[in-house]
Design an enzyme around this catalytic site. Structure first.
Site, mmCIF file in Angstrom:
data_model
loop_
_atom_site.group_PDB
_atom_site.id
_atom_site.type_symbol
_atom_site.label_atom_id
_atom_site.label_comp_id
_atom_site.label_asym_id
_atom_site.label_seq_id
_atom_site.Cartn_x
_atom_site.Cartn_y
_atom_site.Cartn_z
ATOM 1 N N ASP A 193 4.008 -5.191 3.728
ATOM 2 C CA ASP A 193 3.540 -4.047 4.507
ATOM 3 C C ASP A 193 4.354 -3.989 5.803
ATOM 4 O OD1 ASP A 193 2.107 -2.034 5.707
ATOM 5 O OD2 ASP A 193 0.156 -3.031 5.579
ATOM 6 N N GLU B 115 -5.428 2.212 1.692
ATOM 7 C CA GLU B 115 -5.349 1.062 2.588
ATOM 8 C C GLU B 115 -5.656 1.467 4.014
ATOM 9 O OE1 GLU B 115 -3.204 -1.765 5.400
ATOM 10 O OE2 GLU B 115 -3.074 0.396 5.162
ATOM 11 N N HIS C 174 2.028 4.766 13.039
ATOM 12 C CA HIS C 174 0.980 5.770 12.860
ATOM 13 C C HIS C 174 1.265 7.069 13.626
ATOM 14 C CE1 HIS C 174 -2.431 2.923 11.280
ATOM 15 N NE2 HIS C 174 -1.311 2.861 10.560
ATOM 16 N N HIS D 37 0.832 -1.203 0.000
ATOM 17 C CA HIS D 37 0.000 0.000 0.000
ATOM 18 C C HIS D 37 0.862 1.247 0.000
ATOM 19 C CE1 HIS D 37 0.026 1.604 4.205
ATOM 20 N NE2 HIS D 37 0.166 0.350 4.596
#
Length: 481
Positions: free
Chosen positions: A328, A299, A428, A254
């Protein structure tokens, strides 16, 4: 040298032929793996970080940073001779602006589920109704028998049915909001309702350990200030001009980041490794099976790009896909060496992958074993782009160095790093940058991408192969029943 990895041992000449009639050697998996060098993949990461830095610090859905990422990958592939497509698709952008929960005036952790309707900035204050745990917690209307849920904040346990079903049942009973208590240790985050469920009431997730305190509360105030917007995004698709199109090997990663950061491990590493594999393989390699390289959009908002793509194919086109390899997060700072558990030998989470997935697992395990690295398994938990392929019975696999799960002491003994800490503490966040990449782990994982791609470009037969012909249709039908 792009395509240099096609050269195996020596140059093959047909007897009596001139040098101009040299036969192209087949792809050698080990040679292709060695050709995907760390400096090259790090150069791609540097470019992705530069793009993010020039575009508000991220490469997320619907942003100039994502568009620039598409242009970079598509341009590199076109320069290497690939016919590149960037198909557009519709999606919904979901953003959380504020999430708070107070219980009798004291704060408690809460996470808005993806696609949750907003409470508005003022939140919702109400009494609490606890739905008693049973075999179908909050999944059926009868779970609410004898309970007045109208206008209340309802608490149900996670499990059995989807979050969307729990929301629908609570909404039908007039609940003002829904809180789902985790059935595992830790908070309930990184979960969603799904864009197609049309949710009506705000839904948040809480840690299971907090359910008792919530249940005893006089009142709670839940604030889940969210925003949804319709957006368009693009995938990047490029396929070799050689190889059978009846047995396509799809290799994907992604391309988008989260809005909070540049997404260099998640998932610049996967993008860089797949892109460099494509560049080293070349657009016209001597392969048995065509290789389709895919870079997925959206994604991070629910596997939208890969899902839209797989669903857009006809039944025949899906049957022409022999297998899917997903990459990923390949350079996690506290890295593990994980391969997808195709045979469910770990007996963790979901069951085995579609027929052929076990062979893919063995292929990657063998690669690492030859480098003196013992691998662990990772579950097909649906958190990356293999999800829609597996849903259609397409065998899948790949490698992974870990996300927000915690590394165990046993894993730290095996691979080094720090026990009782996440594989990627920058997951993140704005700190997901080049500085956090474990170069040794990334180098090994990137080489594995090239190795697995070459193995199946050469052959999908043998004990580590995947179903072919009529058997393929039969086993996929059985898997999806």
């Amino acid at each position: 040298m792009r395509g240099a990895a096609l050269i195996a041992a020596g140059v093959l000449l047909t007897a009596g032929c001139s040098e101009a009639e040299v036969e192209t050697p087949p792809v050698d998996p080990a040679v292709l793996a060695d050709a995907v060098e760390l400096d090259a993949v790090m150069a791609h990461l540097t470019e992705l970080e530069r793009i993010a830095g020039e575009n508000d610090g991220n490469r997320s859905l619907g942003t100039p940073g994502y568009d620039a990422s598409v242009d970079y990958v598509a341009g590199a592939l076109r320069d290497a001779g690939f016919d590149v497509q960037t198909p557009e698709f519709d999606t919904t952008l979901f953003a959380v602006e504020n999430e708070q929960l107070t219980v009798d005036g004291e704060p408690m952790g809460v996470s808005a589920l993806g696609m949750s309707p907003s409470t508005g900035p003022e939140g919702r204050t109400a009494r609490v109704v606890r739905i008693a745990p049973d075999d179908t917690p909050g999944c059926e209307a009868t779970d609410y028998d004898g309970v007045d849920a109208a206008g209340a904040v309802v608490i149900v346990d996670r499990g059995v049915c989807t979050f969307a079903v729990k929301e629908q049942v609570a909404a039908e009973r007039g609940a003002a909001a829904l809180l789902v208590a985790n059935n595992e240790d830790g908070p309930l985050d990184a979960a969603g309702l799904g864009a197609e469920s049309n949710p009506r009431i705000p839904v948040g997730g809480v840690a299971g350990a907090d359910a008792e305190r919530l249940s005893a509360a006089t009142s709670v105030t839940v604030t889940l200030q969210t925003r949804t917007e319709d957006r368009k995004s693009r995938n990047v698709i490029a396929q070799t001009r050689t190889g059978s199109t009846d047995d396509v090997v799809v290799v994907g990663a992604h391309l988008d980041s989260v809005p909070e950061g540049p997404g260099i491990n998640d998932n610049g590493t996967g993008v860089a490794a797949v892109l460099e594999t494509a560049l080293q393989l070349g657009s016209e390699p001597d392969v048995t099976n065509a290789v389709r390289f895919a870079f997925w959009g959206a994604e991070e908002v629910g596997l939208v790009g890969s899902t839209k793509y797989v669903e857009s194919l006809s039944d025949e086109e899906r049957l022409d896909i022999a297998l899917y390899l997903n990459f990923d997060m390949l350079g996690s700072p506290n890295a593990g060496y994980l391969v997808f558990d195709g045979d469910d030998s770990d007996s963790v989470g979901e069951g085995p992958g579609p027929e052929g997935s076990a062979g893919i697992e063995r292929t990657f395990a063998q690669f690492f074993d030859e480098r003196g690295i013992e691998v662990g398994g990772t579950d097909f938990d649906g958190r990356s782009d293999y999800g829609p392929f597996v849903a259609f019975g397409i065998p899948a696999g790949g490698v992974f160095t870990g996300a927000d799960d915690v590394k165990t002491p046993e894993q730290a003994d095996l691979w080094g790093g720090t026990a009782d800490q996440p594989f990627d503490p920058n997951y993140h966040t704005p700190e997901d940058t080049l500085a956090g990449i474990d170069r040794e782990a990334f180098g090994a994982a990137a080489a594995a991408v090239a190795y697995g791609t070459a193995v199946y470009a050469n052959s999908i037969d043998g004990p580590d192969g995947v179903p072919t012909g009529d058997q393929r249709a039969e086993v996929r039908a059985e898997f999806t029943e």
